[in-house]
Motif scaffolding. Structure first.
Motif: not given
Lengths: 1290, 470
Positions: A463-490
């Motif tokens: 479990i990570w510290f989701w409740d330290d974030l505002e819901p808005e931040q979680i949305r932004d994070l999801a959007a950013y990871v979706g757009g700027n992330g990739r899965i690699a071996d590590d």
């Protein structure tokens, strides 16, 4: 008989037989006649109550009371007895006598016949006439009614009413102006004395108009009322303190108690009391707005002292996360931390350091528990990592950029119960998860997900510290990871962005930086909680995602129950550092043997032996005052304990110095002067030394230096045989004033231990009775966990080395000096395991028998909570009046209870090892202290404390009408010709002279009565006063208690070497001496706090659920097993469990950084540097608080002190309130100098200025520093010495 | 020695009442024939014989007046006269100056013997003697008598005041570090002195106050406490409007605590509306600018002001008064100002705190009674080492000398006015309503009052600006 299991019975038998063995050896040694007496001087304890009971007694009516008591409660008896008086059963003749006796008797009953109230609290009774011609009863209360306590005060009025009816007198019908007089007078009295409770005008009106008895009083104050003066029926215009107390602290404050009795006795005309209760109840209801939930409490950081860093702000993100549970070494006011946490927090928290915490409301002793989570840190590489390993923590300390989370704090349910603090949601943890359907610890992230998919909540490790974030931040994070992330071996790689990085640091998911990408290794749960698929696409759950709160959002997105990992954060800062060292007097002697001035400043016996009175003479002897002793068999007069000519034990000879004749006893029968045991002789010290060496078959130069004492100060001037000193010097141990050698250290509680931790082998422990581990498995390995017996202790390694030296000394002493077999035969400290020691808290008289079972690496002593709780401290009865000078206020006379309660920092109290609650006072306060010369000084109050009251107190009364009630081992001051000697209260006799505070002066007064009384309250109170450790209580100067660490000594050492006759005067200075020995602990009789130690191996689900809804801890009292539930059964001693294990109870730093840093400037710098790093700390605020609560206070206080300072004579050290007109010391003509210097006023000025520059200090504080700077400049003028550079301060 | 009762009854025998002052005077003179002379000189129809009737007493005023032009002058406590402490040893000269000066006021009433001579030689044993000393210790005995330690530059001696003697009430008011004279008898072993009479420096019975020859009025206020949330803004405006309309007023005197200050007591920031100390003074500057420039404003500091706490307190430093109008004058605490020859001694009054605690019967409600005690001791802050910090200097500026026409104080926030031997004592109250602290201490302040002093008659008028009364 105490309930014990056969195993425990065996343990106690073992202790007993060890004790008896030691007693036998000691008896044999003592019988040799080399010591002051031939018998052992430490008796086994018998209850002080035994002696006391005989002193109590109620005249004439005692039988009647006993008869009544058999039928009804104490309160009822106190009323009913009035019937007997009304019937003139005890020979009363007048109405006054009837009422007077009835009230006094029942007051006596209510106060357990112990306080002054019945005799002095009621001055007299009388009758007045109502305006309708009927008569009414008046009770005249006096000042000492205070000692009765509110309930008894109130009930005395009730008693008056009861008797009044019985003899047919009407009620009191007050005139309107009389009611107003009460109001005015109460207000005025409250201004003078500050009562515990000040009723409002409506309440006073209600009481006076309805109370059927006229509450009158003797004038007690100097002040007069100004408004309602010269009333016909009120005899005085002066403020009547006793009356005010009865109205305010009695009837108004204790209304519920009165009501209870009214109902019980079915008394009429008291229904109005209910109105007061209702009024008061509705008021207090308003205060309690906290229905559920908690709010940040900053009390623990209100008074920040420079150099003691803050680790976590109240309920701030990144602060200590609460984990519920008790480890082997927590509970009883100790809290567990991962050792990694202790290292990462700058090594400030060593094992045994006190930490002040936000809640559950106590300071906590710091202990390492490695089964709780460690801190999460940001390294200089940008990596975020959680550290659970102490080794790793130490390694990465230099690379830490920021401490994002300081880790968990382990606090037990018992602590919440003890403090009556509502339970609060903890950080989600495995032991909770397991009870919510978690099958077993997941091996991998995949497995954790499987468990979650199977219906259990998500495992806390993922479990990570989701409740330290505002819901808005979680949305932004999801959007950013979706757009700027990739899965690699590590793992998951996200393109670096400072804002996103900051969010990741907040959610505390471990990650590293690789090039321009952030790499998250464990990303599966992370993605799931963001509602992303493995190819970083939004999952359908997004479509109906709730707006918040954050946890609900991630639960929805992932489809699993995600609980809060943050839980409740708890603030904390450093308190006092621990200590561990050999006890040494200053200068430290090896032997109580006089060397006079001839021993030089080192008090060397050898040097004194080389002294020659004139040159070209043989020398080798000095003039000394020694005791006069005579041999009963051959009649030779000597100073030795053993007759040099025939070897018999000698006896002290008392002489009257005035009549110059021998007397029996301590008082001359003809002149009634005190007899002395003293002769001035030429002491052949060189010869003595040679003889001693020969007796021990030692060469004269085998020890370079044997240190003696300057002169003998005990009444019989008994000296130790020089041989003892030679042996002590040989083994490098120092003697304390009572003949014993001791070691001081901080004590921590522990209930279970591993043989490895204490450095003991399996065989050794088996030999002393530890045959099975706590699960009942036979002991075979050093890793097994054993349940600690309640009188077994572990001491520090350093102490172990010292113990070994002492054992060598004792063995040599037995063998070479007493001619007895060696006892310990220890080669290594480990060989001493199983030996008996005496544990002693400072300033107590009762030692506790204990057994050594091993050594810890940490500089603390670990022992069972019961052992700590058995050692009590000494203090004042709560109503004792003290005069304090408060910041911004003035002198104020208050009951000590009130002062302590007002100044007790509820949120940051400490608990020392003896079960004493203490805290630094909330505000600056000072009292008048007296030094041993009888000069007074203004001294700061450094701590206030509340102690569990003993059964009995001692009451003193003096010829000038003062009285004082203290615990029997309290320190008192007694005039001894021209200086003040410290004695224990139980040693003060009638006829002794006590110093009184009168009109700012110290005068002498005679004790007219000493009496044991039953303690009226369950608590007693005390202050700690800087420097002189004295204060005036009820106008009598006396000592205070010293909150210090405990000490240990060898049992055999105490039995052989301790003698009362070494102690200064026969009755003096026996502080700290083991006058009695408690051989067996009874949990019922030790401090109650140890009853709240919980002893289960897991907290049920019900408990966690209760915590989520902020339930009061009492609700689970029956659910979670704790000591209290087991009292009176064999289970009270054993079968204890714990919820969290720890690998090593001595892990983590061993010495606090606080003790290793030198100057305040270094400490301050280190504190602020650390604060800069911790996310949960606002370093600007720390700087501001230190300025406000430490530096500015110090500067202002000293500046004020400078312009009202006392002066001191350099020659005779007499102090004067002001400069004498003669300009020189009027007593000796010496030079008179100042006591407050410019440099000490300016001490923190420069540093304060620099702090204002460097940190964001509020304008207000900044200006205060500027103002003080100006005031100092205008007081002292321009700086004379050279300015120190900036680098010198920051 | 004559006893009070006897004197009073002698007067009563001739159907005359007699004022306590006269009784004290006769006792001090110890001359029985004086009684007859006073009775003889009493004019027909006298009911009470007051001090005026004492034949030897001819009113004299203290000091001559040289009137400057304009008719305003700071005689003592001019800005920059308070110095920093050069040396700790100054305390010796400070207390010696106090002793010398105060004992000189008693010259003629006491013929002092050095204490050393009393204690060391045998010739005064069981003899009547008198001496002057500074109190170093005061205590009560178990029987309720008073024992004090007195010292002069030569030695110290214990003095016992018996509670059954006349004038014991005065002995009960003895404060540490005041200077008194005693008459009485030395004990047979020379260890203790039994006092009969206590003599204080006091204001001479003959004191005649000076009155201005030209008309003029001064307004006296104190304890404005600008910046506090209890400062009475509305009332102040009403006051400012009022004073603008008073053409006859030429002076406004403020006796300290101009602003509420910062950090004076713990948690003060919560009770401030202006938390900036410069802001507080600037606000006061604005307020004073609204007052007509023909009125000279004299401002002294108090314990809430920005200057050091140790007395004498320097004047408010220039950097805090940049925008103040020209007609403002800053003086120290204490300061003696002459307005058309009428001398007004301004003292903030920190020592009230100490004196109220030590004088039986004293209370904050009646500051004027404490002021009378100051006058009797001729000292503004007799006791050292308690709440009033004192910065030592060569001379003790807290001595009341010369005798002023008006003693003007503040600090206690309660208005009180009284006359004592010709000296008008005024405590002007405050401009702050009851504070939380005062409420707790049960102090009812009398805020928003101004005292108008007529310099030509030394009569006063009190104007109340409190909301619902004006």
């Amino acid at each position: 008989m105490v309930a014990v299991s056969p195993a425990m019975a065996e343990y106690f038998r073992l202790l007993e037989s060890n004790l008896n063995e030691a007693l036998k050896v000691a008896e044999a040694a003592r019988a040799k006649g080399q010591d002051p007496t031939t018998v052992i001087e430490i008796p086994r304890a018998n209850d002080i109550g035994d002696r006391v009971e005989a002193l109590l007694g109620i005249n004439g009516v005692a039988a009647r009371i006993r008869a009544l008591e058999a039928q009804m409660s104490r309160e009822e008896v106190s009323l009913k007895i009035g019937d007997d008086f009304a019937a003139k059963m005890f020979g009363e003749t007048t109405r006054e006598e009837i009422v007077d006796h009835a009230i006094r008797t029942s007051m006596g009953l209510l106060t357990e016949g112990v306080v002054a109230a019945p005799t002095e609290g009621i001055a007299k009774v009388g009758f007045g006439t109502n305006d309708d011609g009927t008569e009414y009863l008046k009770i005249y209360y006096a000042g000492p009614i205070r000692s009765a306590g509110g309930t008894a005060q109130a009930l005395s009025v009730l008693v008056g009413d009861y008797v009044r009816r019985a003899i047919g007198i009407d009620r009191y019908k007050p005139r309107p102006e009389e009611v107003e007089r009460y109001i005015e007078e109460l207000k005025q009295y409250n201004g003078i004395q500050s009562m515990q409770y000040m009723p409002n005008e409506a309440e006073i009106r209600l009481i006076i108009n309805n109370c059927p008895v006229c509450i009158d009083g003797e004038p007690t104050e100097r002040e007069e009322v100004s408004g309602y003066r010269n009333l016909e029926r009120v005899e005085t215009n002066t403020v009547r303190g006793g009356m005010c107390l009865v109205v305010a602290e009695g009837l108004a404050l204790k209304a519920p108690k009165v009501m209870k009795n009214v109902k019980k006795m079915k008394m009429e005309g008291w229904d109005w009391i209910q109105q007061i209760i209702d009024g008061a109840a509705s008021q207090s209801g308003d205060d309690e707005e906290e229905e559920s939930g908690i709010h940040p409490k900053d009390k623990y950081i209100r008074d920040l002292i420079g150099g003691r860093p803050v680790f976590s702000y109240p309920m701030r993100k990144g602060g200590f996360r609460l984990r519920f549970g008790r480890s082997r070494n927590t509970g009883f006011a100790a809290a567990g931390f991962n050792p990694a946490t202790l290292h990462i927090l700058g090594d400030y928290l060593a094992v045994g350091t006190q930490m002040k915490t936000e809640r559950p409301g106590k300071a906590a002793g710091v202990v390492p528990v490695d089964t709780v989570e460690g801190p999460t840190v940001l390294l200089d590489t940008g990596e975020v990592r959680r550290v659970d390993d102490a080794e790793e923590a130490r390694r990465i300390v230099p690379r830490i950029e920021r401490i994002l989370d300081v880790g968990e704090i382990l606090i037990s349910y018992g602590e919440f119960l003890e403090n009556n603090h509502p339970l609060i949601p903890p950080s989600y943890c495995e032991e909770w998860w397991l009870q919510e359907g978690g099958p077993r610890h997941p091996e991998s992230e995949m497995e954790a997900i499987e468990f979650a998919l199977a219906g259990a909540p998500l495992h806390p490790d993922y479990i990570w510290f989701w409740d330290d974030l505002e819901p808005e931040q979680i949305r932004d994070l999801a959007a950013y990871v979706g757009g700027n992330g990739r899965i690699a071996d590590d793992g998951l790689r996200i393109r670096f962005d400072p804002d996103i990085k900051a969010v990741l640091e907040e959610v505390l998911v471990p990650h590293t930086i690789d090039g321009d990408e952030v790499v998250i290794g464990t990303y599966l749960v992370f993605l799931a909680c963001l509602g992303l698929t493995l190819d970083l696409q939004r999952r359908p759950a997004w479509e109906d995602a709730p707006d918040g709160p954050s946890l609900a959002l991630v639960s929805h997105l992932s489809g699993w129950t995600v609980r809060s990992k943050a839980g409740t954060r708890i603030g904390g800062r450093m308190g006092r550092p621990g200590k561990s060292k050999q006890r040494e007097m200053k200068p430290a002697p090896h032997v109580l043997f006089p060397v006079g001035e001839n021993g030089g400043s080192r008090r060397s016996v050898q040097e004194a032996g080389a002294y020659k009175q004139r040159s070209n003479t043989d020398g080798g002897s000095i003039r000394a005052e020694v005791g006069e002793r005579r041999c009963p068999s051959c009649g030779a007069v000597t100073y030795k304990n053993c007759c040099p000519s025939c070897g018999a034990h000698t006896e002290p000879v008392n002489r009257c110095p005035r009549c110059n004749r021998e007397v029996k006893g301590a008082v001359c029968p003809s002149c009634e002067g005190p007899a002395v045991c003293m002769q001035e002789i030429s002491l052949p010290i060189k010869e003595e030394y040679a003889t001693a060496c020969a007796a021990l078959t030692m060469r004269e130069n085998s020890v370079a230096l044997v240190k003696g004492v300057k002169g003998l100060i005990s009444r019989e001037r008994t000296m130790e045989p020089l041989e003892k000193g030679l042996l002590r010097a040989l083994h490098n141990v120092y003697v304390f004033k009572d003949g014993t050698v001791r070691y001081d250290m901080i004590d921590l509680p522990v209930t279970h231990f591993r043989p490895r931790e204490v450095g003991a082998t399996v065989e050794q422990l088996q030999a002393i009775g530890y045959t099975h581990d706590y699960d009942g498995v036979p002991l075979t390995s050093r890793e097994q966990v054993l349940e600690l017996r309640c009188q077994d202790i572990m001491v520090s390694r350093k102490c172990g080395d010292w113990l070994l030296r002492v054992s060598h000394f004792l063995d040599d002493l037995l063998e070479k000096f007493y001619g007895l077999p060696r006892f310990y035969n220890a080669q290594r400290p480990e060989d001493l395991i199983g030996q008996m020691l005496i544990g002693l808290a400072p300033h107590t008289s009762a030692g506790v028998l204990c057994r050594l079972i091993g050594y810890t690496e940490a500089n603390v002593g670990y022992a069972h909570p019961f052992y700590h709780a058995a050692k009590r401290r000494n203090c004042f009865q709560g109503d004792t009046l003290i005069r304090v000078l408060e910041e911004g206020g003035g002198w104020r006379e208050v009951p000590i209870r009130q002062f302590v309660i007002e100044n007790f920092d509820i949120s940051t109290p400490g608990l020392d090892a003896a079960g004493t609650h203490w805290s630094e006072p909330r505000r600056y306060a000072a009292v008048q202290a007296v030094d041993c010369q009888g000069a007074t000084h203004l001294r700061r109050v450094t701590a206030v404390s509340v102690h569990r009251a003993p059964e009995h107190l001692i009451r003193f009364e003096t010829s000038r009408g003062r009285y004082l009630e203290v615990t029997p081992d309290h320190t008192m001051l007694v005039w001894d010709t021209c200086y003040l000697r410290r004695v224990r209260a139980m040693e003060v006799r009638e006829g002794d002279h006590l110093p009184l505070a009168e009109g700012g002066q110290v005068v002498s007064d005679t004790v007219t009565m000493v009496r044991y009384i039953r303690c009226p309250d369950t608590e007693v109170y005390c202050l700690t006063v800087a420097d002189d450790h004295t204060l005036a209580a009820n106008g009598i100067y006396c000592g205070q208690c010293d909150g210090d660490e405990d000490c240990v000594m060898f049992l055999l050492d105490g039995l052989i070497n301790f003698s009362r006759t070494f102690l200064p005067e026969t009755r003096g200075g026996s502080m700290d001496a083991p006058l009695v020995l408690t051989a067996r602990l009874d949990p019922k009789e030790v401090d109650k706090e140890s009853h709240n130690v919980d002893i289960v191996d897991r907290y049920p689900l019900e408990f966690y659920e209760a915590a989520m809804r902020y339930a009061p801890p009492k609700e689970l009292e029956k659910v979670i097993d704790h000591v209290e539930l087991r009292l009176g059964t064999p289970g009270q001693y054993e079968g204890f469990r714990f919820t969290h294990d720890t690998a090593d109870i001595s892990a983590g730093p061993l010495d606090s950084t606080y003790t290793t840093l030198g100057s305040m400037i270094d400490k301050m710098e280190a504190e602020l540097d650390l604060g800069d790093k911790i996310r949960a700390v606002d370093v600007d605020d720390v700087a501001e608080r230190v300025l406000n609560t430490h530096f500015i206070r110090d500067l202002m206080g000293n500046l004020r002190a400078f312009a009202s300072q006392t002066v001191r004579c350099t020659k005779c050290s007499t102090k004067y309130r002001r400069m004498p007109l003669a300009g020189r010391c009027p007593r000796c003509g010496g030079k008179v100098i100042q006591t407050v210097h410019e440099a000490s006023v300016k001490k923190y000025l420069e540093m304060s200025r620099k702090m204002c520059e460097k940190y964001a200090i509020s304008e207000y504080t900044r200006q205060r520093v500027e103002m003080i700077d100006m005031a100092i400049l205008s007081t002292f003028g321009e700086e004379k010495e050279t300015q120190l550079g900036l680098a010198d301060f920051m | 020695m004559l006893c009070e009762e006897e004197i009073v009854s002698r007067f009563l025998a001739t159907r005359l009442n007699v004022s306590p002052e006269v009784v004290a005077y006769i006792r001090e003179q110890d001359d029985p024939s004086l009684i007859d002379r006073i009775i003889a000189a009493a004019p027909e129809g006298t009911v009470v014989v007051s001090a005026d009737a004492i034949p030897a007493v001819k009113k004299v005023r203290d000091g001559t007046r040289f009137l400057p032009d304009p008719a305003y002058e700071v005689l003592k406590g001019k800005e920059n006269s308070a110095e920093s402490i050069r040396d700790f040893e100054e305390y010796v000269s400070y207390f010696r100056h106090r002793y010398t000066k105060l004992s000189s006021f008693m010259r003629g009433r006491v013929q002092p013997v050095p204490i050393e001579a009393l204690a060391r030689t045998g010739r005064y044993r069981e003899e009547e003697a008198s001496f002057v000393g500074m109190i170093s210790e005061v205590r009560s005995t178990a029987k309720g008598n008073k024992i004090v330690m007195m010292e002069d530059t030569t030695g110290t001696i214990r003095v016992l005041f018996n509670k059954s003697r006349d004038g014991f009430a005065e002995a009960e008011k003895i404060l540490p570090d005041e200077v008194i004279g005693v008459k009485g008898k030395l004990s047979s072993d020379g260890n203790i002195f039994f006092a009969d009479t206590l003599i204080r420096p006091d204001i001479p019975l003959t004191n005649a106050p000076f009155m201005s020859e030209s008309p003029g009025k001064a307004v006296l206020i104190s304890d404005v406490h600008v910046g506090s949330d209890t400062f009475l803004e509305e009332e102040w405006h009403r006051f400012a409007d009022w004073i603008a309309g008073r053409e006859d007023v030429s002076y406004l005197l403020v006796a300290g605590d101009l602003v509420d200050g910062i950090g004076i007591y713990p948690g003060q920031d919560k009770e401030l509306v202006i938390k900036n100390i410069y802001g507080q003074y600037a606000r006061l500057g604005e307020m004073l600018s609204a007052i007509p420039s023909r009125i000279r404003i004299i401002l002294a500091p108090g314990n809430h002001d920005v200057v050091r706490g140790a007395e004498p307190q320097p004047a408010i430093p220039p950097k805090f008064r940049e925008d103040y109008p020209e007609n403002c004058e800053f003086v120290e605490n204490p300061a003696l100002v002459s307005l058309q020859g009428v001398r007004i001694l301004m003292y903030h009054g920190r020592s009230f705190d100490d004196m109220i605690g030590m004088i039986p019967g004293a209370s904050y409600r009646h500051p004027e009674e404490i002021m009378e005690e100051m006058l009797k001791r001729r000292h503004l802050a007799p006791t050292y080492g308690m709440r009033t910090p004192i910065a030592p200097a060569k001379e003790d500026v807290l001595i009341i000398d010369p005798v002023p026409e008006v003693l003007f104080t503040g600090h206690v926030h309660i208005c009180g006015i009284k006359r004592y031997r010709g000296v008008l004592m005024i405590n002007a109250g405050t401009w702050q309503s009851q504070t939380a602290f005062q409420k707790q201490m049960n102090v009812e302040p009398t805020p928003a009052r101004a005292v108008v002093l007529d310099l030509a008659t030394l009569e006063y008028e009190m104007v109340d600006f409190l909301k619902n009364q004006a």
